[in-house]
Structures are given as structure tokens and as C-alpha cells.
Design an enzyme around this catalytic site. Sequence first.
Site, PDB file in Angstrom:
ATOM      1  N   GLY A  47       0.811  -1.203   0.000  1.00 13.59           N
ATOM      2  CA  GLY A  47       0.000   0.000   0.000  1.00 13.59           C
ATOM      3  C   GLY A  47       0.846   1.253   0.000  1.00 13.59           C
ATOM      4  CG  ASP A  83      12.538  -7.619   0.743  1.00 12.84           C
ATOM      5  OD1 ASP A  83      13.310  -7.856  -0.204  1.00 12.84           O
ATOM      6  OD2 ASP A  83      11.458  -7.036   0.602  1.00 12.84           O
TER       7      ASP A  83
END
Length: 817
Positions: free
Chosen positions: A512, A624
Site C-alpha cells: 500500500g 528483504d
Amino acid sequence: MAAFSFFLFIATVSTLFATSSSSTITVNRNLTDGQTIISDEETFRMGFFSPTNTSTNRYFGIWYNKISVTTVVWVANRETPLNDTSGVLFLSDNGTLTLLNRTKNVIWSSNSSETGNNPVAKLLDTGNLMIRNSGDTNPDSYIWQSFDYPGNTFLPSMKFGIDFVRGINKNLVAWKTETDPSAGEYTNGFDPEGYPQILLRAGSEVRFNSGPWNGLRFSGMPNLQQNDIYTFGFELNSRELYYKYELVNNFTISRMILNPSGAIQRLIWIERRQVWDLYLTAQMDNCDRYGLCGPYGVCNIRENQACGCMRGFVPRFPDEWQRADWSNGCVRKAELGCADGGDGFVKMTGVKLPDTRKTRYNVSMNLEECERICLRDCNCTAYSSIDVRTGSGCLIWFDKLMDIRVYGENGQDVFVRMAASELHRNAEAKRKVRIIVIPVLVGFAVILGFCLFVFYKRRQKKKGITNLVREINFAIDNEREDWELPVFGFNTIANATNNFSDECKLGEGGYGPVYKGTLEGIEIAVKRHSRKSKQGLDEFQNEVKCIAKLQHRNLVRLLGCCIEEDERMLIYEYMPNKSLNSFIFDERKRKTLDWSKRYTIITGIARGLLYLHQDSRLRIIHRDLKASNILLDKDMNPRISDFGLARSMEGSKTEANTRRVMGTYGYMAPEYTIDGIYSTKSDVFSFGVLVLEIINGKKNRGFRHANHDLNLLGHAWRLYKNGKQLELMDDTIKGSYVQTQVNRAIHIGLLCVQKYPEDRPDMPLVVVMLGSQIPLPEPKQPGFYTERRRPQEADCSSSNPEWSSSNHLSVTYLQPR
Ligand SMILES: *[C@@H]1O[C@H](CO)[C@@H](O)[C@H](O)[C@H]1NC(C)=O
Ligand SMILES: *[C@@H]1O[C@H](CO)[C@@H](O)[C@H](O)[C@H]1NC(C)=O
Ligand SMILES: *[C@@H]1O[C@H](CO)[C@@H](O)[C@H](O)[C@H]1NC(C)=O
Ligand SMILES: *[C@@H]1O[C@H](CO)[C@@H](O)[C@H](O)[C@H]1NC(C)=O
Ligand SMILES: *[C@@H]1O[C@H](CO)[C@@H](O)[C@H](O)[C@H]1NC(C)=O
Ligand SMILES: *[C@@H]1O[C@H](CO)[C@@H](O)[C@H](O)[C@H]1NC(C)=O
Ligand SMILES: *[C@@H]1O[C@H](CO)[C@@H](O)[C@H](O)[C@H]1NC(C)=O
Ligand SMILES: *[C@@H]1O[C@H](CO)[C@@H](O)[C@H](O)[C@H]1NC(C)=O
Ligand SMILES: *[C@@H]1O[C@H](CO)[C@@H](O)[C@H](O)[C@H]1NC(C)=O
């Protein structure tokens, strides 16, 4: 003239014959000056030499064969040099090696008490010259070996210590000067009195004490740690006592020496630069000077004044003490009252054990028995366990306690005998402290409760972010397990971000959008998770769990969250300089990042990652790590962000497996992408990719080169192999760099991206390697260094400044199993 050339010819031939024939001297062969003998693998060579090319002194010795700098590791006639080249070495048939001079006088001999039967002397690949009976294969039944009489050099696989059976103490004896092998002032060896320890002496005076072996290392050598270069061990039994090390790789060359000025050094040969580099020195600082603080003194290098007295002791001569002459040490405030049986013990923690020469020990006793024995004996001054791994063994002292220093974490516990009155005084002091402290604490708690109450009330109306920040810090400082993140109302956040207007939008992540806002004058960034995504919810919870408990200057700080109906938002400190990839991959802005800034960023990321892997209580694997997840604060310090995929590793677990492989192509380690195995080493891989990207200014994935099909890792590897790694550097910073730093950073980057996780260094080592000059191992081939690209993927590397990961780059897929 002709006769002379003929002579030269003979000499050359005989040299050739000697060097090529074998690694042994037999009874019938004499070795003259000019002839040498080489070990089977050609590691070592022995023969006659002069320490300098201007000296006429000749010595018989052993040196490294494959090293350009002649490095002698052993000398036979170190006290009795020959003054010409007439020396002859021969092996008599009783197994004695003898060195004769021109007049056939014995200059040196291997005087073994054992006699041989058809003996041979062989130079081994360890650098050991061994005489044994031919055909005898029992490794322990040699007649004589040079390893039993070391000079100034302690080689791998040598047993440095005492052979009780043969009655030999293998000391190191320093050379007089760098070019004079005769015995110098310093010796270093095990002292068999009490529990053994290694003492460095100048003449008869002790200068440094290694401390006793504690199961892991010598008590006074905290820098003797597990490492990638050598393994080490200690053995004590009725037949022998020794310390020994072995190199991990046979391509590393390392030795320990006692140099002429009394430093015990480990050196490593650096092939590329053709030098011996110092790896570590046993004596670290002033506190390692034996007896600096005298009896019952304690050295602490972190204090202004290094020496202090143990608890219950005062300086013996306060005047001297004031003048920093501490050598007379300290005396008891209260005499021991052994006969009354009233003595007890005070525990000192985190220290180097005192000199153990006046000790007795029993390795099978436990600590309680140890205390009892010590208490019963009026002459016993202290006790401790022997093995720190099990807490077992008993070591008791019978003299003044000498040579104690404070280490903290790497230190041990020792229990010091104390008069009963002293013990009571301590207890009383504690009680006094309690009398003062408790009311203060209670008062503080009341005030705190009031504050929290007021704060809670305020939060009902309007959220006070400054207080929240304070509360976060407070909670972290107190390490409360049940701590929860401050929660904001939806309307508060909507107001702060101008109702999530497009002007406030900073970027769009996989889950988002991210907005900028202002809350009570503080700039914040709000990550709004999309309503529908299930993955978004998981990541949200994960991130809250992970990062709420972390605090480090190289991690982004979470200020709070908002959970209302289906809204999930995270509120962070705002980072004005956005993310690293908006700089390094941007044609214009990359110029502003000169080498020193880039290097600061690399070390900052390394520290942040070290904290995650090791120092935080949760032991977190980020999974990540990439340029877009490194944010930059106003001073361009890196902050690791986005813990949506992070995982915590409980306890000693170091590796885990997942069916859902998530991360970003180009940064993921091979074992993770292919087998779903993640560990701290898969983060190390991503870190390595980042380092190379920061240096080069191009993305690993999407990297193109006119001459080959390799990605950035392959390109860097290729340049490194050809010695051209500096070409990897971003053209825009060519003016600002420090060549050695760039070379080192590239080298470390390549070590981190090696194909096999076990080859990669862990973050503590990476941080050490970045911050020091320790020698680096050669990197092996990187993982994923070629990559077949499809054109549309390469386009992904276009850089839009964003706050978080761009969704088309993060991947998730189920692992077929
Ligand atoms: C070796 O040297 C010794 C002593 O100089 C001598 O007695 C012997 O004959 C020599 N042997 C050979 C094979 O040269
Ligand atoms: C001795 O060695 C030094 C340095 O290696 C060299 O400069 C010098 O020329 C040498 N001298 C002789 C006599 O070979
Ligand atoms: C070596 O020492 C001997 C005896 O001291 C002496 O006779 C001889 O001349 C010396 N040789 C050299 C080259 O100095
Ligand atoms: C071995 O022989 C040499 C010379 O032949 C002699 O000097 C030495 O004492 C002998 N050693 C023993 C242990 O017999
Ligand atoms: C040989 O050694 C002996 C004993 O050390 C010595 O007396 C003699 O001078 C030396 N000879 C030569 C030529 O150096
Ligand atoms: C030879 O033996 C003597 C006496 O036992 C001893 O002092 C000396 O150190 C020994 N030398 C060597 C090289 O072993
Ligand atoms: C080094 O070790 C490797 C593997 O253990 C072995 O194959 C190689 O022969 C060794 N090389 C030397 C010079 O000992
Ligand atoms: C060492 O301690 C054990 C256990 O208390 C005991 O059995 C043993 O006899 C002791 N050994 C010595 C040499 O005192
Ligand atoms: C204690 O030490 C003193 C002096 O060193 C000695 O005379 C005495 O025998 C020792 N006592 C014990 C129990 O060992």
C-alpha cells in the site's frame, strides 16, 4: 679459469642433486654449505644461510621454501655461528646430527639420549626436522626432532609445552636482534608450577602471563577466539602439557613468533603484497604488564587510573599509589580470622584469573567442594572453577593474588577470601543502599503512574506524540516483555496527512501507499496497508512484532500504529532523504554521494544488520535487504527499514526453512531462492549485493555490460580475478575515493556473495573486517553470477524515488516440494 668453471659446474650439479633427490639425510650422506634439502610438498627448505647478505656468519636452519622473503623458522647453531662456508652436517649411525667446522670441531649436535639403528633425518612439511629409525612408523618413537627445541617460532601442529616423558620444556627464545639468532633477553613458555600458564620473561622477571587455560582459551588472552584462520587446543595429562594450533586452510601461511623486543605476535603471509602482516599480539595494553597493580590490585584499562584495589583492600602505601606507583599493591582492611572460622568469600566477576603459580587444582571437583576445601585451609586465599564451559574443576590459591584485570564479558569469576567483619560491612552497606533506594523507587513509581495516567487521559483526546516517543524509549530501556506500541486514532492520522492527500504521498509499496505527515510538529511517515491484502495484514503484524522491540541508530524507528476497523497503519520517523536507491541509481543525485559517504553507509548498514543478527534479543533475519529498504536520515546515515518479511530465530537455531519464498530477485541468496533455506547468511548475501551496488551505482539485476552476459556480481568477480576491481567503481566518484578502502570493500562484498552460505563471513566478522586491516581470505565464486534477462525485467530497475519496496520487484511464490 677453466678449472674454476669446472668447480662451479660441480658445485651446481651437486646442489641440483641435493635439492632434487629427497627430503632426507641418511647416514652416508653429508650436507655441505650450498646444498639444501626440501620437504616432500616443497613447503620448507633447510641448509646453511646468513641472516643478512652482508654477514659472513653461517647458520644451519630451516626456512619457508615458497615465500619470496626468506623467513627462517629454526636455527641449529644459533649460539655458535660458523665464520665461513666450510660447515658440514652429517648423521652418525647412532642417530646424532652433528655440525662440524673446517677443523672438524663439533659446533652443534642433536644430543639425544636415545640411540638409533639405521637412522634417517627427514625434513617434514610441517617444518619439523625429525630423526628416526628407517622403517619405524610410530609417530611417537622418534630419536630427536627440531620441534622439541623451537627457536623464536611456534609453527602450526607444533606442541608448545612440556613433554614430561622426555623431560623437555619447549620454550620460545627470542633472537637477540632481527638479524642475530643467538638467544635474546626474552623467553616464553609454560610454567609447570601450580596450574600451568604461559609466562613471558625478560631474564628471570615475568613480563606477561597468559593466565590458565579455562576450557575455551587462556584466561588472560580474550582475543584468542574462534576464527577462520586457525583452530587451537590445549592438553594436560600425566605425559604431556601443550598448546597447539592448526591452520584451517592449507593455502594460509601463518606463524607465531616471540620478537626481539618481547612481543608475542601472530603473523600471516599476504601473498598479494608479499609481506608478513601482524594478525594479533598477545599483550594488548598496559594492564597486560605483569604485576602492574601489585598484590591484590586490579587493573581496569577503562579507568582513568588503571589500578585499583579489590573490594575489602586498600593501597599499601597511599602516597605511592597517588603517584601512580602501584607495584606494592594493596592490603586487607581487616585481617583474616581463620582460627575463628568466621571467614567468607567475595565473588569477583568478569576478571582474568590471578597468577596460578601458587595454586593446587583438581579438575573433577565442583565449586561447592572447592569452597569447602579453601575455607578449611587457613592459607587459601581464593578459589575458582577451572572450566568455564561446565563450571567444573577446582583451583585454589595459596598466596597473594597477583595480575588480576577486569575484562567484563570475557572474564571469569573468582572467589576471594575475606574476613567476616568485612563481609558484614558489605552486607550493611547494601542494606543502607536499600534503605535509601527503596523509597526513591516507590516515589518514582508513583510519579510515573501519575504521568501514565495523565498521558492516558490526553490520549483519549489528542495523541501526544512527544510523550509517545518518550514512552517508547522508556519501555525499551526497561526491556518490558509485554510492551505494546502506542496506538493512534484514524482521525489523528488522517489530519496529520491532510486526509491522505496525493500531495502527501511519498510512494507506493507492495502492501500500500506511504504518506508524509506532521504530528505535533514532528514529521512522520505513515505506511498504510491496503485493506484487502491478507499478505499485507501478516506483514503488518510481523513488522509490529519485530521492530517495536528494536532500537539502533541504523534501524528506522517505529513511533506507533493505527488499527481501526480494517485500517492498518504504521507510523515512522520521517526520513527526509528517502531511500538509498533514490541516490545511488539516480544519474544526478549519485554525484552527491562521494566515497566517504558511501563507505559510511556501508558500515552503517553492516552495524544495523549485526544488531539484528546478534545483539538484539530477538535475533532477526531481515530477508528483504535491498537498496530501497535502506532509508537515509538527514545526516545521510543509513537506517534499515521494512521488517514485513523479517523472521526471528529463537535461541541457538541458525537456519530455517520456508515454503513461501519471499524477497527480491537480485538480492536473494541461492540457497534461499532455490531451497527456501534462510539464515543470517542469506542476509549476508543481500548485504554483499548492496555493497557492490553502492560501489558501482548499478543494480545487480538489470546490470548490462557490452562484453559479457554476467550480472553485477559476475562482473565484479571477473574484474577481481583480473586484478582490475577498481574499474568497478562508479565513474562519478573517481575523484574522491581511498583506493585501499575501495579494494577492501569490494573484497568483502565478494566474500559476502559467495555461493555457499558456509563460505560467507557472518556479520560480526564483516564489521571487524570493515573496521580493521586483518587479512581477508580469497573469495570463491559468487552465487547467481550469471542471469538470463528478459527485456521487460530489466526495465524494473528504473528508479522512482520511493519510500519502500516497489511491488513489482518483491516476489512471493510457493516452493514446490
Ligand atoms: C661425511 O663427513 C664426515 C666428517 O667430516 C666424514 O668422516 C665422512 O667421511 C663424510 N662422508 C662422506 C660420504 O663424505
Ligand atoms: C643486500 O641486500 C640489500 C637489500 O636487499 C641490497 O640493496 C644490497 O644490494 C645487497 N647487498 C649485497 C652485497 O648483495
Ligand atoms: C674463522 O675463525 C678462525 C678461528 O678463529 C680463523 O682462523 C679464520 O681466519 C676465520 N675465518 C674467517 C673467514 O674469518
Ligand atoms: C653418537 O656418536 C657420536 C659420534 O660418533 C658421539 O659423539 C655421541 O656421543 C654418540 N651418541 C650416543 C648417544 O651414543
Ligand atoms: C672450529 O671450532 C672450534 C671450537 O669451537 C674452534 O676452536 C675453531 O677455531 C674453529 N675453527 C674454525 C676454522 O673456525
Ligand atoms: C644437550 O645436552 C645438554 C645437557 O644435557 C643440554 O644442556 C643441552 O641443551 C642439549 N642441547 C641440545 C641442542 O639439545
Ligand atoms: C590442500 O588441501 C586440499 C584439500 O584438502 C588438497 O587437495 C591439496 O592437495 C592440499 N594442497 C597442499 C599443497 O597440501
Ligand atoms: C579430586 O576430587 C575428586 C572428587 O572430589 C576426588 O575423588 C579425587 O580424589 C581428587 N583428586 C585428588 C588428586 O585430590
Ligand atoms: C600455612 O603457611 C605457613 C607459612 O607459609 C606454614 O607454616 C603453614 O604450615 C601453612 N599451613 C597450612 C595448613 O598449610
